[in-house]
Design an enzyme around this catalytic site. Sequence first.
Site, short mmCIF file in Angstrom:
data_model
loop_
_atom_site.label_atom_id
_atom_site.label_comp_id
_atom_site.label_asym_id
_atom_site.label_seq_id
_atom_site.Cartn_x
_atom_site.Cartn_y
_atom_site.Cartn_z
N HIS A 70 -1.18 -13.22 -0.55
CA HIS A 70 -2.38 -13.61 0.19
C HIS A 70 -2.31 -15.05 0.67
O HIS A 70 -3.29 -15.58 1.20
CB HIS A 70 -3.63 -13.42 -0.68
CG HIS A 70 -4.05 -11.99 -0.82
ND1 HIS A 70 -5.11 -11.57 -1.60
CD2 HIS A 70 -3.54 -10.85 -0.27
CE1 HIS A 70 -5.23 -10.25 -1.52
NE2 HIS A 70 -4.28 -9.79 -0.73
N HIS A 107 0.82 -1.22 0.00
CA HIS A 107 0.00 0.00 0.00
C HIS A 107 0.85 1.26 0.00
O HIS A 107 0.40 2.31 -0.47
CB HIS A 107 -0.95 -0.02 1.20
CG HIS A 107 -2.12 -0.94 1.02
ND1 HIS A 107 -3.32 -0.78 1.67
CD2 HIS A 107 -2.27 -2.05 0.25
CE1 HIS A 107 -4.16 -1.74 1.30
NE2 HIS A 107 -3.53 -2.53 0.46
#
Length: 316
Positions: A192, A65
């Site tokens: 993930h 991010h």
Amino acid sequence: MGSAKFFVTLCFVPLLASSFCSAQLSATFYASTCPNLQTIVRNAMTGAVNGQPRLAASILRLFFHDCFVNGCDGSILLDDTATFTGEKNANPNRNSARGFEVIDTIKTRVEAACNATVSCADILALAARDGVVLLGGPSWTVPLGRRDARTASQSAANSQIPSPASSLATLISMFSAKGLSAGDMTALSGGHTIGFARCTTFRNRIYNDTNIDASFATTRRASCPASGGDATLAPLDGTQTRFDNNYYTNLVARRGLLHSDQELFNGGSQDALVRTYSTNGATFARDFAAAMVRMGNISPLTGTNGEIRRNCRVVN
């Protein structure tokens, strides 16, 4: 290192040179000014991840991010103030970005060893790598020399970080905008394989998507009701404390937790690569490490740009 040679070569490509050229970064950037840096970061991450394995995924997500908003410049670490709006309360980060206290701890220790020398952006890059390694994932050489932003952009965080509802076309486009290929995107999505997601991010998938294994949907619905329970967590791949290729095995079985995950294996351009990763963990590990280096080289501040923050939460 082959990766270093790749980045030097990249700088001779005129179209990419201005935004993505990263020859300024070097694995040995702090060799003389902060020789114990990597040991300090690794020891702190070891303590943090041993205490709470989920933090490895949290730090990895912070790095992603950070890099997707104006480059890997530590902007995500800045707190909001009365006169400054940072990125922590942007939609992709509010109530979900975490691990900031780990970066604070590392920064305090690094400052004690070599003050005003190492950027928060570089600390985050190293911490992300070490978290992956601590959960059994691959290692890679982290190019260093980033400097910290004095600004942040909540609007860019809202618009440039892919959402869990993204389509494959959107994912490919958003990664391409950062100089990353569709293959890089598919490899990086393998992050993930560790960590958790909140019910609010996968509710629509388990109740409304049709390309989902029925028993998997039923299991997830048990802890994520059709309304309420937004913050309830579910593991992203079932082996959430081990960095492996199980994420891709799940996608092939239509057990991706997020809509954006399953988009990688849904009759589209990434199906073949997902199948490869699902059966060859070593190939995934290699490609993930290489893609992490490429992501870490998105538009770094170098030279006299930016600053070396003394406190990662506030500009000097």
